[in-house]
Design a protein around this motif. Structure first.
Motif, PDB file in Angstrom:
ATOM      1  N   UNK A 249       4.141  10.228  -8.352  1.00 41.25           N
ATOM      2  CA  UNK A 249       5.101  10.015  -9.458  1.00 41.25           C
ATOM      3  C   UNK A 249       4.349   9.923 -10.777  1.00 41.25           C
ATOM      4  N   UNK A 250       3.255   9.150 -10.752  1.00 42.36           N
ATOM      5  CA  UNK A 250       2.452   8.979 -11.968  1.00 42.36           C
ATOM      6  C   UNK A 250       1.860  10.321 -12.437  1.00 42.36           C
TER       7      UNK A 250
ATOM      8  N   UNK B 110      -3.453  -2.885  -7.439  1.00 46.75           N
ATOM      9  CA  UNK B 110      -4.236  -1.712  -7.872  1.00 46.75           C
ATOM     10  C   UNK B 110      -5.105  -2.064  -9.079  1.00 46.75           C
TER      11      UNK B 110
ATOM     12  N   UNK C 206      12.460   3.035  -3.846  1.00 52.60           N
ATOM     13  CA  UNK C 206      12.444   2.947  -2.381  1.00 52.60           C
ATOM     14  C   UNK C 206      13.510   1.945  -1.911  1.00 52.60           C
TER      15      UNK C 206
ATOM     16  N   UNK D 189       6.693  -3.527  -5.413  1.00 50.90           N
ATOM     17  CA  UNK D 189       6.134  -2.510  -6.308  1.00 50.90           C
ATOM     18  C   UNK D 189       5.320  -3.143  -7.422  1.00 50.90           C
TER      19      UNK D 189
ATOM     20  N   UNK E  49       3.888   1.603  -1.246  1.00 49.94           N
ATOM     21  CA  UNK E  49       4.440   1.769  -2.600  1.00 49.94           C
ATOM     22  C   UNK E  49       3.353   2.292  -3.542  1.00 49.94           C
ATOM     23  N   UNK E  50       2.132   1.717  -3.439  1.00 46.81           N
ATOM     24  CA  UNK E  50       1.035   2.154  -4.321  1.00 46.81           C
ATOM     25  C   UNK E  50       0.713   3.630  -4.121  1.00 46.81           C
TER      26      UNK E  50
ATOM     27  N   UNK F  18       2.755   5.949  -2.878  1.00 50.43           N
ATOM     28  CA  UNK F  18       3.876   6.786  -3.332  1.00 50.43           C
ATOM     29  C   UNK F  18       3.953   6.835  -4.855  1.00 50.43           C
ATOM     30  N   UNK F  19       3.400   5.815  -5.513  1.00 52.36           N
ATOM     31  CA  UNK F  19       3.410   5.801  -6.983  1.00 52.36           C
ATOM     32  C   UNK F  19       2.464   6.868  -7.555  1.00 52.36           C
TER      33      UNK F  19
ATOM     34  N   UNK G  26       2.228  -4.484  -5.942  1.00 47.32           N
ATOM     35  CA  UNK G  26       1.363  -3.339  -5.636  1.00 47.32           C
ATOM     36  C   UNK G  26       0.615  -2.859  -6.871  1.00 47.32           C
TER      37      UNK G  26
ATOM     38  N   UNK H 262       0.831  -1.211   0.000  1.00 44.04           N
ATOM     39  CA  UNK H 262       0.000   0.000   0.000  1.00 44.04           C
ATOM     40  C   UNK H 262       0.862   1.256   0.000  1.00 44.04           C
TER      41      UNK H 262
ATOM     42  N   UNK I  93       8.676   2.944  -8.548  1.00 46.67           N
ATOM     43  CA  UNK I  93       8.693   3.521  -7.193  1.00 46.67           C
ATOM     44  C   UNK I  93       9.195   2.479  -6.189  1.00 46.67           C
ATOM     45  N   UNK I  94       8.764   1.219  -6.354  1.00 49.29           N
ATOM     46  CA  UNK I  94       9.239   0.145  -5.485  1.00 49.29           C
ATOM     47  C   UNK I  94      10.755   0.017  -5.562  1.00 49.29           C
TER      48      UNK I  94
ATOM     49  N   UNK J 182       4.770   2.484 -13.078  1.00 49.94           N
ATOM     50  CA  UNK J 182       5.152   3.478 -12.068  1.00 49.94           C
ATOM     51  C   UNK J 182       5.312   2.817 -10.697  1.00 49.94           C
ATOM     52  N   UNK J 183       4.412   1.890 -10.345  1.00 46.53           N
ATOM     53  CA  UNK J 183       4.538   1.195  -9.053  1.00 46.53           C
ATOM     54  C   UNK J 183       5.851   0.424  -9.000  1.00 46.53           C
TER      55      UNK J 183
ATOM     56  N   UNK K 187      -0.589   3.424 -16.533  1.00 42.71           N
ATOM     57  CA  UNK K 187       0.538   3.971 -15.779  1.00 42.71           C
ATOM     58  C   UNK K 187       0.807   3.213 -14.488  1.00 42.71           C
TER      59      UNK K 187
END
Lengths: 246, 71
Positions: free
Chosen positions: A182-183, B57, B29, B50, A175-176, A178-179, B53, A173, B25-26, B21-22, B17
């Motif tokens: 960025x997106x 989603x 981090x 990521x 990571x999701x 924080x994405x 994740x 969650x 970002x993973x 992107x996930x 996206x």
């Protein structure tokens, strides 16, 4: 490579360089070139903010219930469409979030569109500006979550519905979430940069027809990207605030 | 309330996206945590988290759309 200074940035750097250095020093930052601390995207942001203030000051002075002018009607259409979208995406409480979402949407729209004016460039072409807006959205919807659900309940929703899976769900969650900024940043910045570059390439090839077509496309992309940014903000807010039955 | 076609199109564009992107970002981090703690494996763990994740989603969105769809 140092960026090309537009005339407004040159004006700022020639006359307000000490002010720029003091502002940066106040937040513990230093300009790459201390003699010219102002960058294009900062001066363009200031200009966009001033334009918005002036436009709405004029609009406020002209508001009329009996005889609304074209200027007022244009902004009424904009307001009604944003209000409708908040109701569709967030629910009946949607218009409560309109001041934040609408302000952000108008700022992004004006920032995108100003790139059409010769001699100016869109501040959203620089990743710092979309990143700033995206971080604002990130802080806003998390603040709403804490405010409306309470700290414990909001943090608990990161763990998911099954306690045994919490150890796996919490980092997923995080990571999701924080994405999301960025997106938002990449989408807006990349689209505006691509639109501007395509127009410039065609402008360097010919002055006839083609650049005008791509400038039209740039206007369309400006509206579309501002719309996408606010719609995603609404979706994030809708995921955070408690839902009511429609 | 029924969503407008533009809003739906936008939601589906967003899905394109979500996964890359996930994942990115993973990885970012994990990379930063590796640098902070002097380790060399967290980037891989968070890269996988990521990616998972992103899939979570996607599945969540599809499940919600299926529930919202009146058939």
């Amino acid at each position: 490579m140092p960026e090309h200074e537009i005339w407004l940035t040159r004006l700022f750097n020639d006359s307000l360089a000490p002010l720029g250095r003091s502002v940066l020093a106040a937040v513990n930052l230093h300009a790459e070139n201390p003699g010219r601390p102002w960058t294009n995207f900062i001066t363009m942001e200031i200009l966009v903010a001033l334009i918005i203030i002036v436009v709405f000051a004029i609009l406020r002075g002209r508001l009329s219930m009996d005889r609304p002018g074209k200027f007022q009607q244009t902004f009424e259409v904009l307001y009604d469409s944003l209000k409708g979208e908040t109701q569709q995406n967030i629910g009946h409480s949607g218009p409560n979030y309109l001041p934040f979402i609408g302000t952000l949407g108008i700022f992004i729209l004006f920032s995108n569109l100003i790139g059409i004016v010769p001699g100016f460039e869109s501040p959203t072409m620089n990743p710092s500006v979309p990143a700033g807006c995206a971080m604002l959205v990130f802080c806003y919807y998390n603040f709403l979550g804490f405010k409306q659900m309470g700290v414990g309940k909001y943090l608990a929703h990161f763990a998911g519905p099954i306690p045994a899976l919490a150890i796996l769900m919490i980092p997923i969650e995080i990571v999701s979430h924080l994405a999301r900024p960025v997106s938002l940043t990449i989408r807006l910045f990349a689209n505006m940069l691509a639109g501007e570059k395509v127009t410039m390439v065609f402008l360097s090839l010919t002055y006839l027809v083609a650049p005008a077509l791509f400038m039209g496309l740039h206007v369309f992309v400006s509206f579309l990207q501002a719309y996408i940014f606010v719609l995603l903000t609404m979706m994030y807010v809708a995921d955070t605030v408690p839902h009511e039955e429609h | 309330m029924k969503k407008s076609p533009m809003a739906l199109a936008n939601e589906y564009l967003e899905l394109a996206f979500v996964l890359p992107v996930s994942t990115f970002v993973g990885y970012a981090i994990g990379y930063l945590l590796d640098k902070a703690f002097g380790t060399h494996f967290l980037y891989l763990v968070f890269l996988i988290l990521g990616t998972v994740g992103g899939f979570v989603q996607l599945i969540r969105r599809f499940t919600r759309d299926k529930t919202d769809d009146p058939q």
